[in-house]
Design a protein around this motif. Structure first.
Motif, PDB file in Angstrom:
ATOM      1  N   SER A   1       0.693  -1.403   0.222  1.00 16.06           N
ATOM      2  CA  SER A   1      -0.066  -0.020   0.163  1.00 16.06           C
ATOM      3  C   SER A   1       1.131   1.253   0.055  1.00 16.06           C
ATOM      4  O   SER A   1       0.665   1.948   0.601  1.00 16.06           O
ATOM      5  CB  SER A   1      -0.865   0.070   1.378  1.00 16.06           C
ATOM      6  N   LEU A   2       1.909   1.229  -0.038  1.00 16.19           N
ATOM      7  CA  LEU A   2       3.128   1.974  -0.385  1.00 16.19           C
ATOM      8  C   LEU A   2       3.007   3.126  -1.133  1.00 16.19           C
ATOM      9  O   LEU A   2       2.334   2.981  -2.330  1.00 16.19           O
ATOM     10  CB  LEU A   2       4.614   1.406  -0.201  1.00 16.19           C
ATOM     11  N   GLU A   3       2.338   4.482  -1.060  1.00 19.84           N
ATOM     12  CA  GLU A   3       2.594   5.188  -2.266  1.00 19.84           C
ATOM     13  C   GLU A   3       3.905   6.180  -2.520  1.00 19.84           C
ATOM     14  O   GLU A   3       3.980   6.570  -3.599  1.00 19.84           O
ATOM     15  CB  GLU A   3       1.668   6.588  -1.464  1.00 19.84           C
ATOM     16  N   ILE A   4       4.563   5.901  -1.490  1.00 17.05           N
ATOM     17  CA  ILE A   4       5.850   6.764  -2.034  1.00 17.05           C
ATOM     18  C   ILE A   4       6.973   5.342  -1.665  1.00 17.05           C
ATOM     19  O   ILE A   4       7.432   5.096  -0.801  1.00 17.05           O
ATOM     20  CB  ILE A   4       5.810   7.722  -0.703  1.00 17.05           C
ATOM     21  N   LEU A   5       8.197   5.127  -2.773  1.00 20.83           N
ATOM     22  CA  LEU A   5       8.783   4.187  -2.249  1.00 20.83           C
ATOM     23  C   LEU A   5       9.820   4.917  -2.047  1.00 20.83           C
ATOM     24  O   LEU A   5      11.215   5.488  -3.028  1.00 20.83           O
ATOM     25  CB  LEU A   5       9.010   3.084  -3.711  1.00 20.83           C
ATOM     26  N   ALA A   6      10.304   4.980  -0.493  1.00 15.52           N
ATOM     27  CA  ALA A   6      11.423   5.830  -0.013  1.00 15.52           C
ATOM     28  C   ALA A   6      12.325   5.071   0.570  1.00 15.52           C
ATOM     29  O   ALA A   6      12.537   4.179   0.386  1.00 15.52           O
ATOM     30  CB  ALA A   6      10.606   6.557   0.914  1.00 15.52           C
ATOM     31  N   TYR A   7      13.597   5.845   0.686  1.00 20.58           N
ATOM     32  CA  TYR A   7      14.139   5.414   1.610  1.00 20.58           C
ATOM     33  C   TYR A   7      14.702   4.070   2.790  1.00 20.58           C
ATOM     34  O   TYR A   7      12.742   5.256   3.620  1.00 20.58           O
ATOM     35  CB  TYR A   7      15.788   6.166   2.130  1.00 20.58           C
ATOM     36  N   THR A   8      15.284   4.039   3.168  1.00 25.25           N
ATOM     37  CA  THR A   8      15.078   3.317   4.219  1.00 25.25           C
ATOM     38  C   THR A   8      15.876   3.384   5.283  1.00 25.25           C
ATOM     39  O   THR A   8      16.544   4.494   4.483  1.00 25.25           O
ATOM     40  CB  THR A   8      14.577   1.569   4.818  1.00 25.25           C
TER      41      THR A   8
ATOM     42  N   LEU B   1      23.205   4.284   0.956  1.00 21.89           N
ATOM     43  CA  LEU B   1      22.487   5.311   1.630  1.00 21.89           C
ATOM     44  C   LEU B   1      21.688   4.068   2.247  1.00 21.89           C
ATOM     45  O   LEU B   1      21.613   3.977   3.412  1.00 21.89           O
ATOM     46  CB  LEU B   1      21.560   5.658   0.355  1.00 21.89           C
ATOM     47  N   SER B   2      20.958   2.879   1.446  1.00 17.36           N
ATOM     48  CA  SER B   2      19.452   2.123   2.147  1.00 17.36           C
ATOM     49  C   SER B   2      19.997   0.764   1.171  1.00 17.36           C
ATOM     50  O   SER B   2      20.260   1.040  -0.206  1.00 17.36           O
ATOM     51  CB  SER B   2      18.513   2.809   2.634  1.00 17.36           C
ATOM     52  N   PRO B   3      19.256  -0.510   1.728  1.00 17.88           N
ATOM     53  CA  PRO B   3      19.253  -1.371   0.927  1.00 17.88           C
ATOM     54  C   PRO B   3      17.696  -1.659   0.524  1.00 17.88           C
ATOM     55  O   PRO B   3      16.673  -0.436   0.544  1.00 17.88           O
ATOM     56  CB  PRO B   3      19.135  -2.378   2.314  1.00 17.88           C
ATOM     57  N   PRO B   4      17.508  -2.305  -0.257  1.00 16.13           N
ATOM     58  CA  PRO B   4      16.246  -1.578  -1.107  1.00 16.13           C
ATOM     59  C   PRO B   4      14.828  -1.785  -0.481  1.00 16.13           C
ATOM     60  O   PRO B   4      14.453  -3.245  -0.093  1.00 16.13           O
ATOM     61  CB  PRO B   4      16.276  -2.909  -2.836  1.00 16.13           C
ATOM     62  N   THR B   5      13.606  -1.462  -0.665  1.00 18.71           N
ATOM     63  CA  THR B   5      12.599  -1.148  -0.161  1.00 18.71           C
ATOM     64  C   THR B   5      11.581  -1.915  -0.313  1.00 18.71           C
ATOM     65  O   THR B   5      11.425  -3.055   0.511  1.00 18.71           O
ATOM     66  CB  THR B   5      11.662   0.643   0.130  1.00 18.71           C
ATOM     67  N   PHE B   6      11.156  -2.444  -1.601  1.00 13.61           N
ATOM     68  CA  PHE B   6      10.785  -3.198  -1.632  1.00 13.61           C
ATOM     69  C   PHE B   6      10.667  -4.867  -1.477  1.00 13.61           C
ATOM     70  O   PHE B   6      10.166  -5.870  -0.883  1.00 13.61           O
ATOM     71  CB  PHE B   6      10.122  -3.085  -3.472  1.00 13.61           C
ATOM     72  N   ALA B   7      12.289  -5.024  -1.258  1.00 17.37           N
ATOM     73  CA  ALA B   7      12.904  -6.427  -1.237  1.00 17.37           C
ATOM     74  C   ALA B   7      12.705  -6.752  -0.109  1.00 17.37           C
ATOM     75  O   ALA B   7      12.646  -8.130   0.859  1.00 17.37           O
ATOM     76  CB  ALA B   7      14.579  -6.254  -2.017  1.00 17.37           C
ATOM     77  N   GLN B   8      13.233  -6.002   1.187  1.00 16.78           N
ATOM     78  CA  GLN B   8      12.886  -5.769   2.642  1.00 16.78           C
ATOM     79  C   GLN B   8      11.432  -5.639   2.655  1.00 16.78           C
ATOM     80  O   GLN B   8      11.547  -6.842   3.643  1.00 16.78           O
ATOM     81  CB  GLN B   8      13.324  -4.842   2.946  1.00 16.78           C
ATOM     82  N   ILE B   9      10.497  -5.825   2.307  1.00 15.62           N
ATOM     83  CA  ILE B   9       9.372  -5.949   2.020  1.00 15.62           C
ATOM     84  C   ILE B   9       8.757  -7.359   1.418  1.00 15.62           C
ATOM     85  O   ILE B   9       8.362  -8.571   2.771  1.00 15.62           O
ATOM     86  CB  ILE B   9       8.339  -4.942   2.014  1.00 15.62           C
TER      87      ILE B   9
ATOM     88  N   SER C   1      19.744   3.785   6.523  1.00 16.74           N
ATOM     89  CA  SER C   1      20.695   2.350   5.905  1.00 16.74           C
ATOM     90  C   SER C   1      21.142   1.401   7.009  1.00 16.74           C
ATOM     91  O   SER C   1      21.686   0.624   5.897  1.00 16.74           O
ATOM     92  CB  SER C   1      21.904   3.920   6.572  1.00 16.74           C
ATOM     93  N   GLU C   2      21.165   0.576   7.722  1.00 18.95           N
ATOM     94  CA  GLU C   2      20.883  -0.291   8.099  1.00 18.95           C
ATOM     95  C   GLU C   2      19.510  -1.722   8.631  1.00 18.95           C
ATOM     96  O   GLU C   2      20.147  -2.585   8.631  1.00 18.95           O
ATOM     97  CB  GLU C   2      20.976  -0.474  10.095  1.00 18.95           C
ATOM     98  N   GLY C   3      19.066  -1.067   7.733  1.00 11.29           N
ATOM     99  CA  GLY C   3      17.680  -1.862   7.439  1.00 11.29           C
ATOM    100  C   GLY C   3      16.470  -1.369   8.322  1.00 11.29           C
ATOM    101  O   GLY C   3      16.916  -1.013   9.698  1.00 11.29           O
ATOM    102  N   SER C   4      15.309  -1.338   7.496  1.00  9.97           N
ATOM    103  CA  SER C   4      14.392  -0.917   8.749  1.00  9.97           C
ATOM    104  C   SER C   4      14.651  -1.824   9.602  1.00  9.97           C
ATOM    105  O   SER C   4      14.802  -3.299   9.563  1.00  9.97           O
ATOM    106  CB  SER C   4      12.957  -1.626   7.724  1.00  9.97           C
ATOM    107  N   GLU C   5      13.273  -0.877  11.389  1.00 14.05           N
ATOM    108  CA  GLU C   5      14.042  -1.224  12.174  1.00 14.05           C
ATOM    109  C   GLU C   5      12.667  -2.712  12.503  1.00 14.05           C
ATOM    110  O   GLU C   5      13.613  -4.221  13.196  1.00 14.05           O
ATOM    111  CB  GLU C   5      13.282  -0.635  13.181  1.00 14.05           C
ATOM    112  N   GLY C   6      11.500  -2.891  11.875  1.00 13.39           N
ATOM    113  CA  GLY C   6      10.825  -3.497  11.718  1.00 13.39           C
ATOM    114  C   GLY C   6      11.434  -4.968  11.245  1.00 13.39           C
ATOM    115  O   GLY C   6      11.247  -6.818  11.579  1.00 13.39           O
TER     116      GLY C   6
END
Length: 386
Positions: free
Chosen positions: A47-54, A257-265, A56-61
């Motif tokens: 349900s993302l509306e913006i594919l934003a940075y996470t 910067l950060s690892p890829p957002t969709f892939a982390q999801i 740098s160490e990856g999303s907390e969740g």
């Protein structure tokens, strides 16, 4: 930079396709197992509306859920001990960059994953090999052999467990021997554990961070690529309870910067994959391994290391040069319009002249294709002029 022995034959394979030749790929560890549907759905139904940075160490969740995964495997780490990386490859680069300066040395039992050569070259690090042999199934060399190689420039010992390209699974006793030597000499023990789930014959994987003494000395390299058959996600992680290592590696992570957002999801969802998925995959790989080893042993002049984990094995052939043989298979040979593509093993060594008559086989094909491929290898060896 060294060429990849796994990928540098691709142009010859592409030419082989042109006359409608079928090529069985034994050369690359791309599983044919389906990725978990739960991971695919997580991206498709986002349900993302913006594919934003996470971060740098990856999303907390995601990192918190990775930590829970490790706890299930008796590896006591927390989310702050984890940096999510763009594949296990980036984790290896971060590790080398964090613990070694240009000209420093890392001892690695060989044969080893070929790209360790590339990562070391990119980091200005010198690989010092300690040779394990097919005659004793690539078991850990005697600790005395490591002792001989340690110098003031030595910063770490690096292992792959279970091993790529050998399929060797280090025992708890072997891990404890390595832990003792790195503590004695104040080194790091870096363990590439991306094949942790794939062990056979009732033997469990033992992680370096299950050893309490490794809290300050241990670094795990991990990845979702093989575990969930998600090679294209390009998500891995670096794990260490050494806070200075994590703080230093984070600087490298910030630079990209950060690892890829969709892939982390996708990977966060994949952590919910039921154990039944792994049970089926491991059973399938064990059957493939047994078939492969059985049929390889029936070929005259062939010697094979018997893997206890991962999905690779090293095969010694009655040929002078496996690079030439691998190219000949693609350029000049076919059996009923079919041939095979293998990975020459010399590129998995750093010692000159070692492994020149060996290949690595990845048993990532279904059982029927695997039997066909081994039969093609047998016929090819009968016809090969070298």
């Amino acid at each position: 930079m060294p060429e990849s022995p796994i990928r540098n034959l691709v142009p010859f394979a592409e030419k082989a396709y042109q006359p409608n030749k079928k090529v069985y790929h034994l050369n690359i560890g791309q599983p044919d197992i389906k990725s978990p549907q739960i991971a695919m759905d997580a991206v498709a139904l986002h349900s993302l509306e913006i594919l934003a940075y996470t971060r740098s160490e990856g999303s907390e969740g995601y990192r918190k859920k990775i930590a829970k995964y490790y706890h299930k495997h008796q590896i006591p780490v927390e989310s702050d001990d984890i940096i999510v990386t763009t594949g296990g490859s980036e984790a290896l680069l971060f590790a080398m960059g964090s613990i070694a300066d240009v000209g420093d040395e890392i001892i690695i039992p060989e044969p080893f994953y070929a790209n360790y050569n590339g990562f070391a070259t990119a980091s200005g690090v010198t690989i010092v090999p300690v040779i394990s042999k097919i005659e004793n199934n690539f078991a850990l060399p005697p600790i005395s052999e490591f002792e001989k190689l340690i110098t003031p420039k030595t910063k770490a010992i690096l292992i792959c467990n279970p091993g790529n390209p050998t399929g060797y699974l280090y025992s708890k006793d072997e891990i404890q021997k390595l832990a003792a030597i790195v503590k004695e000499h104040d080194l790091f023990l870096v363990a590439d554990e991306v094949y942790r789930e794939f062990t056979y014959d009732g033997v469990d994987h033992y992680s370096i961070l299950q050893e309490e003494s490794m809290a300050e000395h241990g670094i795990i390299i991990d990845s979702v690529s093989k575990r969930y058959s998600m090679c294209g996600a390009r998500i891995g992680c670096l794990v260490s309870r050494n806070k200075q290592v994590i703080a230093t590696a984070l600087k490298f992570a910030q630079a990209r910067l950060s690892p890829p957002t969709f892939a982390q999801i996708a990977c966060e969802a994949a952590l919910q994959t039921p154990q039944s998925y792994f049970d089926e995959v491991i059973s399938e790989y064990k059957e493939r391994r047994d078939l492969l080893v059985q049929h390889l042993k029936e070929i005259p002049g062939v010697k094979v290391g018997e893997p206890k984990g991962a999905f690779y094995c090293i095969v010694e052939l009655p040929v002078a040069n496996s690079d030439d043989f691998a190219q000949w298979l693609l350029e000049s040979f076919d059996h009923n319009g079919e041939t095979i593509m293998v990975a020459p093993a010399a590129g998995f060594y750093s010692s000159p002249g070692v492994g020149e008559n060996q290949i690595r086989i990845a048993y990532v094909l279904n059982k029927e294709s695997l039997i066909k491929a081994v039969n093609i290898l047998k016929i090819a060896l009968e016809q090969y002029p070298g």
